[in-house]
Motif scaffolding. Structure first.
Motif, PDB file in Angstrom:
ATOM      1  N   THR A  37      14.178  -2.319   6.647  1.00  0.00           N
ATOM      2  CA  THR A  37      13.662  -2.884   5.406  1.00  0.00           C
ATOM      3  C   THR A  37      13.142  -4.293   5.636  1.00  0.00           C
ATOM      4  N   LYS A  38      12.343  -4.752   4.658  1.00  0.00           N
ATOM      5  CA  LYS A  38      11.764  -6.087   4.769  1.00  0.00           C
ATOM      6  C   LYS A  38      11.453  -6.582   3.363  1.00  0.00           C
ATOM      7  N   ARG A  39      11.687  -7.847   3.083  1.00  0.00           N
ATOM      8  CA  ARG A  39      11.351  -8.454   1.797  1.00  0.00           C
ATOM      9  C   ARG A  39       9.999  -9.147   1.944  1.00  0.00           C
ATOM     10  N   VAL A  40       9.059  -8.778   1.054  1.00  0.00           N
ATOM     11  CA  VAL A  40       7.696  -9.298   1.147  1.00  0.00           C
ATOM     12  C   VAL A  40       7.218  -9.750  -0.231  1.00  0.00           C
ATOM     13  N   ARG A  41       6.146 -10.533  -0.199  1.00  0.00           N
ATOM     14  CA  ARG A  41       5.509 -10.910  -1.453  1.00  0.00           C
ATOM     15  C   ARG A  41       4.547  -9.807  -1.869  1.00  0.00           C
ATOM     16  N   GLU A  42       4.265  -9.760  -3.156  1.00  0.00           N
ATOM     17  CA  GLU A  42       3.401  -8.692  -3.663  1.00  0.00           C
ATOM     18  C   GLU A  42       2.009  -8.764  -3.038  1.00  0.00           C
ATOM     19  N   LYS A  43       1.546  -9.984  -2.778  1.00  0.00           N
ATOM     20  CA  LYS A  43       0.199 -10.101  -2.200  1.00  0.00           C
ATOM     21  C   LYS A  43       0.122  -9.616  -0.756  1.00  0.00           C
ATOM     22  N   ASP A  44       1.275  -9.397  -0.123  1.00  0.00           N
ATOM     23  CA  ASP A  44       1.292  -8.952   1.273  1.00  0.00           C
ATOM     24  C   ASP A  44       1.172  -7.443   1.416  1.00  0.00           C
ATOM     25  N   ILE A  45       1.229  -6.704   0.286  1.00  0.00           N
ATOM     26  CA  ILE A  45       1.166  -5.248   0.346  1.00  0.00           C
ATOM     27  C   ILE A  45       0.104  -4.728  -0.615  1.00  0.00           C
ATOM     28  N   SER A  46      -0.318  -3.482  -0.410  1.00  0.00           N
ATOM     29  CA  SER A  46      -1.282  -2.817  -1.291  1.00  0.00           C
ATOM     30  C   SER A  46      -0.650  -1.540  -1.813  1.00  0.00           C
ATOM     31  N   LEU A  47      -0.887  -1.262  -3.103  1.00  0.00           N
ATOM     32  CA  LEU A  47      -0.362  -0.045  -3.714  1.00  0.00           C
ATOM     33  C   LEU A  47      -1.261   1.132  -3.357  1.00  0.00           C
ATOM     34  N   LEU A  48      -0.636   2.163  -2.748  1.00  0.00           N
ATOM     35  CA  LEU A  48      -1.398   3.389  -2.456  1.00  0.00           C
ATOM     36  C   LEU A  48      -1.176   4.455  -3.521  1.00  0.00           C
ATOM     37  N   HIS A  49       0.071   4.580  -4.009  1.00  0.00           N
ATOM     38  CA  HIS A  49       0.393   5.587  -5.032  1.00  0.00           C
ATOM     39  C   HIS A  49       1.645   5.114  -5.770  1.00  0.00           C
ATOM     40  N   PRO A  50       1.660   5.263  -7.109  1.00  0.00           N
ATOM     41  CA  PRO A  50       2.815   4.767  -7.878  1.00  0.00           C
ATOM     42  C   PRO A  50       4.104   5.522  -7.595  1.00  0.00           C
ATOM     43  N   GLY A  51       4.003   6.682  -7.004  1.00  0.00           N
ATOM     44  CA  GLY A  51       5.206   7.439  -6.620  1.00  0.00           C
ATOM     45  C   GLY A  51       5.633   8.434  -7.699  1.00  0.00           C
ATOM     46  N   LEU A  86     -11.418  13.989  -4.757  1.00  0.00           N
ATOM     47  CA  LEU A  86     -12.600  14.708  -4.271  1.00  0.00           C
ATOM     48  C   LEU A  86     -12.306  15.442  -2.955  1.00  0.00           C
ATOM     49  N   VAL A  87     -11.525  14.797  -2.085  1.00  0.00           N
ATOM     50  CA  VAL A  87     -11.266  15.396  -0.775  1.00  0.00           C
ATOM     51  C   VAL A  87     -10.228  16.508  -0.870  1.00  0.00           C
ATOM     52  N   TYR A  88      -9.111  16.240  -1.583  1.00  0.00           N
ATOM     53  CA  TYR A  88      -7.979  17.167  -1.564  1.00  0.00           C
ATOM     54  C   TYR A  88      -7.747  17.885  -2.898  1.00  0.00           C
ATOM     55  N   GLY A  89      -8.489  17.491  -3.940  1.00  0.00           N
ATOM     56  CA  GLY A  89      -8.326  18.154  -5.247  1.00  0.00           C
ATOM     57  C   GLY A  89      -7.165  17.617  -6.058  1.00  0.00           C
ATOM     58  N   GLU A  90      -6.417  16.654  -5.553  1.00  0.00           N
ATOM     59  CA  GLU A  90      -5.301  16.063  -6.286  1.00  0.00           C
ATOM     60  C   GLU A  90      -4.976  14.710  -5.676  1.00  0.00           C
ATOM     61  N   PHE A  91      -4.272  13.901  -6.487  1.00  0.00           N
ATOM     62  CA  PHE A  91      -3.870  12.572  -6.042  1.00  0.00           C
ATOM     63  C   PHE A  91      -2.350  12.541  -5.971  1.00  0.00           C
ATOM     64  N   THR A  92      -1.820  12.630  -4.770  1.00  0.00           N
ATOM     65  CA  THR A  92      -0.388  12.605  -4.531  1.00  0.00           C
ATOM     66  C   THR A  92      -0.096  11.540  -3.484  1.00  0.00           C
ATOM     67  N   PRO A  93       1.161  11.190  -3.291  1.00  0.00           N
ATOM     68  CA  PRO A  93       1.448  10.234  -2.214  1.00  0.00           C
ATOM     69  C   PRO A  93       0.888  10.686  -0.869  1.00  0.00           C
ATOM     70  N   ALA A  94       0.975  12.004  -0.619  1.00  0.00           N
ATOM     71  CA  ALA A  94       0.480  12.503   0.672  1.00  0.00           C
ATOM     72  C   ALA A  94      -1.021  12.384   0.767  1.00  0.00           C
ATOM     73  N   THR A  95      -1.755  12.778  -0.306  1.00  0.00           N
ATOM     74  CA  THR A  95      -3.221  12.692  -0.241  1.00  0.00           C
ATOM     75  C   THR A  95      -3.685  11.236  -0.271  1.00  0.00           C
ATOM     76  N   ALA A  96      -2.928  10.375  -0.939  1.00  0.00           N
ATOM     77  CA  ALA A  96      -3.280   8.952  -0.945  1.00  0.00           C
ATOM     78  C   ALA A  96      -3.201   8.392   0.479  1.00  0.00           C
ATOM     79  N   TRP A  97      -2.091   8.710   1.164  1.00  0.00           N
ATOM     80  CA  TRP A  97      -1.935   8.229   2.548  1.00  0.00           C
ATOM     81  C   TRP A  97      -3.014   8.793   3.468  1.00  0.00           C
ATOM     82  N   GLN A  98      -3.296  10.088   3.369  1.00  0.00           N
ATOM     83  CA  GLN A  98      -4.314  10.698   4.222  1.00  0.00           C
ATOM     84  C   GLN A  98      -5.692  10.119   3.927  1.00  0.00           C
TER      85      GLN A  98
END
Length: 603
Positions: A37-51, A86-98
């Motif tokens: 684990t690591k403690r970071v500031r919000e500006k140091d990360i990007s949101l890929l999927h809300p989960g 458009l690529v996978y037909g859905e927005f999931t954590p897995a498709t967001a990462w891919q």
């Protein structure tokens, strides 16, 4: 997506690693796939999927058509969520990462997580070609490395291995090939590698190239020798006595009553100071005598024209002199001449030393030598051999200590003394050969004593004023009898010849000698290392060679030994019963050609 906030369970991107937001406060605690684990500031990360996301190992998405989505989005921008749908037909954590991985790949899309842009078709095509080319190169590189390791080289591989050869020859210190194969980037390692893979033949001699020596004779045009007045000495019996097979005879001897003549090829008549021929000779400093070939400092045509005894009549610069009661050279005459020269070997001359043509000269040379020894001239008798490669055969022959060889040597020393004394008397600037006295004077009787005495000697050097040459036992000496072979001798000839023919001697002798001297070490090292190379090749090809050695010196843990058959010095493990000059039997254990190492064991 753009309005979503990071909360516990969200999939986020930290640099290029996926992570799960564990808790959100002033700082956000994130967890990576490895559990850290690591403690970071919000500006140091990007949101890929809300989960919510619980397992980073499950971020796999099947199917999907990236190229179709790219075509649909030509000229537009979209969010990560829109592209994923458009690529996978859905927005999931897995498709967001891919989808982020597609963005990172950079072929079809560019931009950021919040703003993806479809790349232009021409850019994608150019990228595809570049990637295909790179992939082909990688495959070719891998195939090349495999062939190299297997020793099954193809013709195109030799160009790639040129960089390794440059390391082996000391021209560069880096090689991609050696680095890729985890081989040390040293000349020795590169040498061994080139032998193993078959780039260099097993017997290849790299040492002259590694030292920077020229390995081809100069190919310059040679002028015709001009006609001039010369002293006619064709009535004298003149003998060029050399080793069997010698191809560059540049000195001969004759005697006229009590007057000795040493005739030397008149190279300075053809090679004028600062001419193209002179510059070529100066750049090389001397002939390079390798077991496998001879590289001449002058074009071979010069030897063909001026070598003594190669024509019915030869032109020479002749040194005439007598020996006084102290066996010093006196009554010196130096003249351009014409001579008739008969060529014979040392072995042939040895059989004729008591014949009328040689008996007087032999006696004078012995008297001269005795006088030199009385002045502490060094007599160091250590084994010497001739190493030659004739066809596929390595021929190593001991050089016997013939009286005929000593006679010729002393005659040449007389000529060198004559040149030095003449130059001193007439204020002609030449390079004299001088050698300082060692810290201790000895008269060695055994091989080990000779070996120890030799190590006390300081090197001889060139000087523009006359001085003693300790090792020769001479107060005046200049090298003057090998102008076809050594630039120092040629320079002496150029100066003396200019004086005796009424011309002005050169005033840049020091500059010319310094330029040649800078290369002299290259020649000597090339010859010494090449002779050792071929001796070791011979030993390696003999298999389990056995032979006699003499103990020359005892060190703390090692004994220095000399193998007379090969004139080869080595070191073996010392034992308590060893004594200097003791003769022992050795057997070869290992020969390492790249490092020029050989290991023996005592039998």
């Amino acid at each position: 997506m753009t309005e979503a906030r990071i909360h516990a369970g969200s999939l986020v991107l930290y640099k290029i690693r996926p992570a799960i937001a564990e808790s959100v406060a002033d700082k956000i605690e994130i967890r990576f796939e490895d559990g850290k684990t690591k403690r970071v500031r919000e500006k140091d990360i990007s949101l890929l999927h809300p989960g919510p996301v619980r397992d980073l190992g499950a971020l796999k998405a099947e199917g999907g058509n990236v190229e179709e989505a790219w075509e649909l989005l030509q000229g537009e921008t979209a969010s990560l969520e829109e592209v994923a749908e458009l690529v996978y037909g859905e927005f999931t954590p897995a498709t967001a990462w891919q989808t982020w991985l597609v963005l990172r790949d950079g072929l079809y899309f560019e931009g950021s997580v919040r703003n993806l842009r479809a790349r232009k078709e021409k850019d994608v095509e150019a990228e595809r070609e570049q990637r295909a080319h790179k992939e082909a190169e990688q495959k070719a590189w891998a195939a090349f490395l495999k062939r190299v390791q297997q020793g099954s080289l193809e013709e195109q591989d030799f160009n790639r291995l040129g960089e390794v050869e440059r390391v082996a020859l000391g021209k560069t210190a880096k090689s991609c090939v050696l680095s890729a194969l985890n081989i040390a980037e040293t000349p020795e390692s590169a040498h061994g590698f080139l032998l193993r893979c078959g780039y260099w033949p097993a017997r290849f001699n790299p040492w002259p190239l590694r030292q920077g020596a020229a390995i081809e004779s100069p190919g310059l045009a040679v002028p015709v020798l001009a006609e001039e007045a010369r002293k006619d000495l064709t009535h004298l019996q003149s003998w060029a006595i050399d080793d069997e097979g010698n191809t560059d005879p540049d000195d001969a001897i004759s005697i006229d009553g009590d007057r000795i003549w040493v005739h030397v090829a008149d190279v300075a008549a053809l090679v004028r100071p600062d001419s193209h021929l002179d510059l070529a000779a100066r750049d090389r400093s001397a002939n390079l005598y390798l077991p496998e070939k001879m590289v001449q400092m002058l074009p071979p045509a010069v030897t063909d024209q001026l070598g003594l005894g190669l024509q019915e009549e030869s032109v020479a610069l002749s040194f005439g002199f007598r020996l006084n009661a102290e066996s010093e050279v006196t009554d010196i005459e130096i003249v351009p001449s014409r001579v008739r020269v008969t060529r014979i070997s040392y072995e042939q001359a040895e059989q004729r030393l008591q014949a009328p043509e040689f008996v007087a000269l032999h006696e004078l040379s012995k008297t001269y030598r005795a006088a030199r020894l009385a002045r502490n001239a060094a007599e160091i008798n250590l084994p010497e051999v001739s190493v030659r490669v004739i066809g596929d055969e390595i021929v190593i022959k001991p050089l016997p200590r013939l009286a005929s060889r000593q006679m010729v040597t002393d005659a040449m020393l007389m000529a060198g003394e004559a040149a030095a004394r003449f130059a001193e008397q007439h204020d002609v600037v030449i390079p004299y050969a001088v050698q300082p006295e060692p810290s201790e004077i000895r008269q060695p009787q055994s091989m080990s004593e000779a070996y120890a005495y030799r190590r006390l000697f300081k090197p001889s050097n060139a000087a523009l004023s006359a001085g003693r040459h300790f090792g020769l036992g001479l107060d005046y000496y200049a090298r003057a009898t090998s102008p076809l072979r050594r630039y120092a001798d040629l320079l002496v000839h150029q100066q003396l010849r200019a004086f005796v023919t009424g011309n002005t001697p050169l005033d840049k002798v020091g500059e010319h000698m310094a330029a040649a001297s800078a290369v002299t070490g290259v020649i000597r090292r090339s010859e010494r290392l090449s002779n050792l190379h071929w001796k070791l090749i011979w030993l390696k090809e003999q298999g389990d060679w056995q032979g006699e050695a003499v103990i020359m010196a005892l060190e703390e843990r090692k004994a220095v030994v000399m193998i007379p058959q090969l004139a080869l010095e080595s070191r073996i493990r010392r034992s308590d019963d060893m004594q200097p000059d003791q003769r022992i039997r050795l057997q070869v254990q290992e020969v390492d050609i790249p490092t020029q190492s050989v290991y023996f064991r005592k039998l």
